[in-house]
Write a protein that holds these residues in place. Structure first.
Motif, PDB file in Angstrom:
ATOM      1  N   HIS A 306     -68.129 -81.658  -5.838  1.00 22.84           N
ATOM      2  CA  HIS A 306     -68.150 -82.827  -4.947  1.00 22.84           C
ATOM      3  C   HIS A 306     -68.900 -83.929  -5.688  1.00 22.84           C
ATOM      4  CE1 HIS A 306     -67.045 -80.384  -1.273  1.00 22.84           C
ATOM      5  NE2 HIS A 306     -67.365 -79.452  -2.147  1.00 22.84           N
ATOM      6  N   MET A 307     -68.160 -84.946  -6.135  1.00 23.38           N
ATOM      7  CA  MET A 307     -68.755 -85.914  -7.067  1.00 23.38           C
ATOM      8  C   MET A 307     -68.838 -87.313  -6.468  1.00 23.38           C
ATOM      9  SD  MET A 307     -66.736 -84.789 -10.546  1.00 23.38           S
ATOM     10  CE  MET A 307     -65.059 -84.952  -9.964  1.00 23.38           C
ATOM     11  N   THR A 308     -69.920 -88.019  -6.827  1.00 18.23           N
ATOM     12  CA  THR A 308     -69.993 -89.454  -6.572  1.00 18.23           C
ATOM     13  C   THR A 308     -70.031 -90.125  -7.935  1.00 18.23           C
ATOM     14  OG1 THR A 308     -71.278 -89.069  -4.587  1.00 18.23           O
ATOM     15  CG2 THR A 308     -71.315 -91.294  -5.478  1.00 18.23           C
ATOM     16  N   GLY A 309     -69.132 -91.074  -8.136  1.00 17.68           N
ATOM     17  CA  GLY A 309     -69.102 -91.793  -9.411  1.00 17.68           C
ATOM     18  C   GLY A 309     -69.474 -93.247  -9.196  1.00 17.68           C
ATOM     19  N   GLU A 310     -70.183 -93.812 -10.162  1.00 18.10           N
ATOM     20  CA  GLU A 310     -70.541 -95.230 -10.096  1.00 18.10           C
ATOM     21  C   GLU A 310     -70.419 -95.844 -11.482  1.00 18.10           C
ATOM     22  OE1 GLU A 310     -74.111 -96.341  -7.455  1.00 18.10           O
ATOM     23  OE2 GLU A 310     -74.481 -94.279  -8.109  1.00 18.10           O
TER      24      GLU A 310
END
Ligand code: MCN
Ligand code: CUN
Length: 798
Positions: A306-310
């Motif tokens: 479960h990834m958050t990319g910025e």
């Protein structure tokens, strides 16, 4: 041992008609596979062989109160019923995972995932064993399960790992990489930032052949032979020796033909241990072979990130920093199959093909009541997840800035002259030409035409929208080096052993293990190239710890980068000795003898008519050896790579999205790969096709899901959807060649590139079709209902 004639220049590796480097040699192994003469674990039959069936838990979380074997033992033909209690006697009730966790072989106290192994029934045939398994009565005290990693980290979540001392919650591990402060600073000051949450869903590797083993303890020789479905027979033997206490030289692991691995066959599973232990106790061969649904439900899964990319960038689209945070579901045990020192695999390559100032990544892993795993299915140790993250984020940024996604990539690529390139997270890229691969892909895809067509359909309010997706990925494959990469402490080198026989034919043994990749052909090609032999005169063997040199096995596309290098170096060692024998045979001084790659022969400088090939040299080695040399003609090499290799590519996917049904159809699928010097273009093409199919499965169909009780919903291929030929479009493949500067033959790995590179290209294409409706992301698998919801959200559904 360096090449003495200028290789690994791709120009010198151009094919000399003997089946060496660069030639489309037909796969030697296919003859036996397509005529039904393969020899898989389940083909192995031994006199007096017994069969083992495992009793698996129907509950995901439950304490075992009692196991009653009596009714099972009453079944005619049942020889034994084993439980943890029996294994405890032999100290075999638990086994170490590849990440040094401790997993129950048979559950001693508490079940931690649905289908976990509880008991084993051994009988004279498989049907009887199955009948017996159904008669084992297990009393369970059912506990609340938790399958979602976010729920697992809540304060009131049930504690799964009460077997670990001091463990108070379901937290498994934390990990970080890069420079947090510098990255935060860039994000604070940057003009443009974008952020997206995305799930790389849980996948199943789905080899055609499930896992299995035949344990065969010979009390006469005091030797345990285990035929098993193994991608890494040598390290499995070492682990068997450590767990069982049987000395390593008294164990033989044989991995015969393997019907697909895809990372599924890297870990050790309880069934292997039970079959081996049962044969030891009963002094008879014992076979265990998994059923399809057992494989789907219990085997090492893939992803679940479960990834958050910025991204932080300038208004002109120059990416300055990447930041990511991940929650990883590791299942009930930490049993990911990857180098010991890399708790997040090689996920920290998430800056991809782009030259950014700084990056930071953090990760938390959680235990859940699901089968353990995480690293499998053509993943290059979590590069799949990293590539998905960065290639999705570049598209998100392009749309935010209203820039062409090809253009924004071009602006940010690491340039050819920057190699060797050190990434902000500390990886040392060997070589690359990213723009070259992208340009070729754009041309092959007729990019400008499709961009116009896309706009036309929007202007005309057409029923079917067009989307174009790009992925310009960089991979990292070929672990070692041994100083940074190990499995259970054993350094990740690999090996090759070449013996040229008196008649000039050769046997090559390697430490890696083919599961369908064609090693029997391609390793023979490497040796044919380096010794001037004909490929048909070389046989390649692997998968037998009694005869092959020690190696770490096949996964992470490491066979070519590591064992392929060993094969080339071993061949050059043979060539060194061959030269001395050639001089003796030609009655010339050794310094006057040179090797000619084109003819594959040695000749006397200035007198090309005085030449000699491997057949005469082999005869010389055994029948007329020079006094300066030992008789015989063989060499072995254990190769510890100085670095990993970094294959790359650009994929372009054009899709049509039906505004009425949410269905996605592929219009065009272009894949340009660069794996350095190519050994066998046809084998590579096969690898690419297979991997792209799996990438399509990933993006469009596949996901392991659980119900609230922790049951895998649909542990079969009716519910776990694999792509068939009906779902696979025509692929247009292309290639560029950027040799690896440190690899003896300039080759990089390729086996996982297509699965790593294609999912983001496909998702980017579907998002692209709806971007004018404000859509920035669509979760995989992009089934029609998922896509339709997005169309609806964007006001594009009709
Ligand atoms: N090759 C080549 N030239 C190169 C690089 C590779 O001709 N420059 C060839 C090799 O010689 C080899 C094949 O391509 O025959 C793949 O090579 P490589 O990239 O070294 O990968 P491995 O052999 O180590 O294979 C492992 C990789 C992984 S990790 C998974 S998962 C996967 C994959 O291969 N599983 C497979 N491809 C698979 N293909 C089949 N049929 N079955 C599997 O289980
Ligand atoms: Cu990750 S699957 Mo392959 O490395 O065996």
């Amino acid at each position: 041992v360096e090449s003495d004639d200028g290789g690994p220049d791709p120009e010198t590796y151009c094919g000399h008609g003997r089946g060496g480097m660069g030639e489309e040699v037909k796969r030697k192994e296919d003859q036996r596979f397509i005529t039904g003469r393969g020899n898989y674990v389940d083909d192995i039959k031994k006199p007096g062989m017994l069969h083992c069936e495992l009793v698996r838990s129907p509950h995901a979380h439950a304490r075992i109160e009692n196991i009653d074997k009596s009714r099972a033992l009453d079944v005619d033909g049942v020889v034994a019923v084993l439980t943890a209690e029996d294994l405890l006697e032999y100290d075999l009730a638990t086994m170490p995972t590849l990440m040094a966790d401790t997993q129950d072989v048979l559950v001693n106290d508490k079940v931690k995932f649905q289908s976990q192994e509880v008991a084993a029934v051994i009988a004279t045939d498989r049907y009887t064993a199955k009948d017996g398994a159904q008669k084992v009565v297990v009393d369970y005290d059912v506990l609340d399960p938790v399958v979602d990693p976010y729920d697992a980290l809540e304060d009131d979540a049930p504690l799964i790992r009460d077997d670990i001392e001091g463990q108070e919650d379901n937290h498994c591990l934390d990990w970080e990489t890069g420079d947090r402060e510098a990255t935060d600073r860039v994000f604070d000051e940057c003009e443009v930032t974008v952020k997206e949450d995305m799930l790389y869903q849980r996948l199943h590797p789905a080899p055609i052949e499930t896992c299995g083993a035949v344990g065969d303890y010979d009390p006469g020789k005091d030797k345990l032979t285990v035929h098993m479905t193994s991608q890494a027979p040598h390290i499995h033997r070492t682990l068997f020796a450590q767990v069982s206490g049987i000395p390593e030289h008294k164990i033989r692991i044989v991995s015969p033909d393997v019907g697909g691995g895809f990372g599924n066959k890297v870990p050790i599973y309880p069934g292997y241990v039970v079959a081996a232990a049962a044969s030891y106790v009963l002094e008879r061969p014992v076979k265990w072979m998994e059923e399809r649904s057992e494989n789907i439900q219990s085997t090492g899964f893939a992803r679940d990130y479960h990834m958050t990319g910025e991204l932080a960038a300038t208004k002109e689209g120059k990416i300055r920093a990447v930041r990511t945070d991940v929650l990883a579901n590791h299942g009930a045990y930490n049993a990911v199959a990857q180098p010991s020192n890399f708790p997040a695999g090689f996920f920290n390559i998430f800056t991809g093909s782009y030259d950014v100032e700084t990056a930071y990544g953090s990760l938390t892993a959680a235990y859940t009541n699901t089968a353990p795993g995480g690293v499998a299915y053509r993943c290059s140790f979590r590069v799949t997840e990293a590539v998905y993250l960065i290639e999705r984020m570049v598209k998100v940024l392009a749309d935010e800035l209203d820039m062409d996604p090809a253009e924004i990539r071009r602006k940010n690529f690491i340039q050819p002259e920057q190699f060797p390139y050190e990434s902000p997270t500390g990886w040392n890229y060997d070589s690359g030409d990213y723009e070259g691969a992208l340009d070729l892909a754009l041309e092959m895809a007729d990019y400008d035409h499709y961009r116009e067509e896309q706009q036309r359909r929007i202007d005309e309010d057409a029923d079917k929208l067009l989307g174009i997706g790009i992925s310009s990925f960089t991979e990292i494959v070929g672990a070692g080096p041994g100083k940074t990469c190990d499995i259970a402490g054993v350094e990740m080198f690999d090996s090759a052993d070449i013996r040229v026989h008196p008649t000039g034919k050769a046997t090559v043994r390697v430490g890696v293990q083919t599961q369908g990749q064609g090693h029997e052909t391609t390793f023979a090609q490497i040796v044919a190239e380096e010794l001037g032999m004909n490929v048909d005169d070389i046989v390649v063997e692997h998968g037998d710890t009694d005869t092959d040199p020690y190696g770490l096995g096949t996964y992470g596309s490491r066979s070519t980068p590591v064992a392929g290098a060993a094969a080339a170096v071993a061949a050059r060692k043979v060539r060194e000795k061959a030269k001395s024998i050639a001089a003796n045979e030609l009655e010339a001084a050794e310094e006057d003898v040179t090797w000619d790659r084109q003819s594959g022969e040695f000749h006397v400088a200035g007198a090309p008519e005085r030449s000699i090939g491997i057949t005469e040299i082999a005869a010389g080695a055994y029948m007329n050896h020079p006094s300066s040399e030992e008789p015989g003609l063989e060499a072995v090499d254990y190769y510890d790579p100085p670095e990993m290799t970094y294959p790359f590519g650009s994929y372009i996917v054009v899709v049509e999205v039906d505004r009425e049904t949410g269905e996605v159809a592929f219009e065009k699928f272009v894949a340009v790969d660069d794996c350095g010097n190519r050994i066998n273009p046809m084998v590579i093409e096969g690898q690419i096709h297979g991997g792209l199919a799996q990438g399509i499965g990933t993006a469009m169909l596949e996901q392991v899901t659980f119900d609230d009780n922790g049951n895998v919903t649909g542990g079969d291929f009716m519910n776990y959807l694999l792509p068939t030929s009906m779902e696979i479009p025509e692929f247009e493949t292309g290639y560029t060649v950027t040799p690896s500067p440190h690899h003896p033959i300039g080759a990089k790995g390729v086996g996982e590139s297509p699965t790593v590179g294609s999912p983001p290209a496909i998702v980017n294409a579907v998002v692209d079709a709806m971007k004018h409706g404000g859509i920035t992301h669509v979760e995989m698998p992009m089934t029609p209902d998922v896509v339709w919801e997005k169309l609806d959200e964007a006001g594009l559904a009709i």
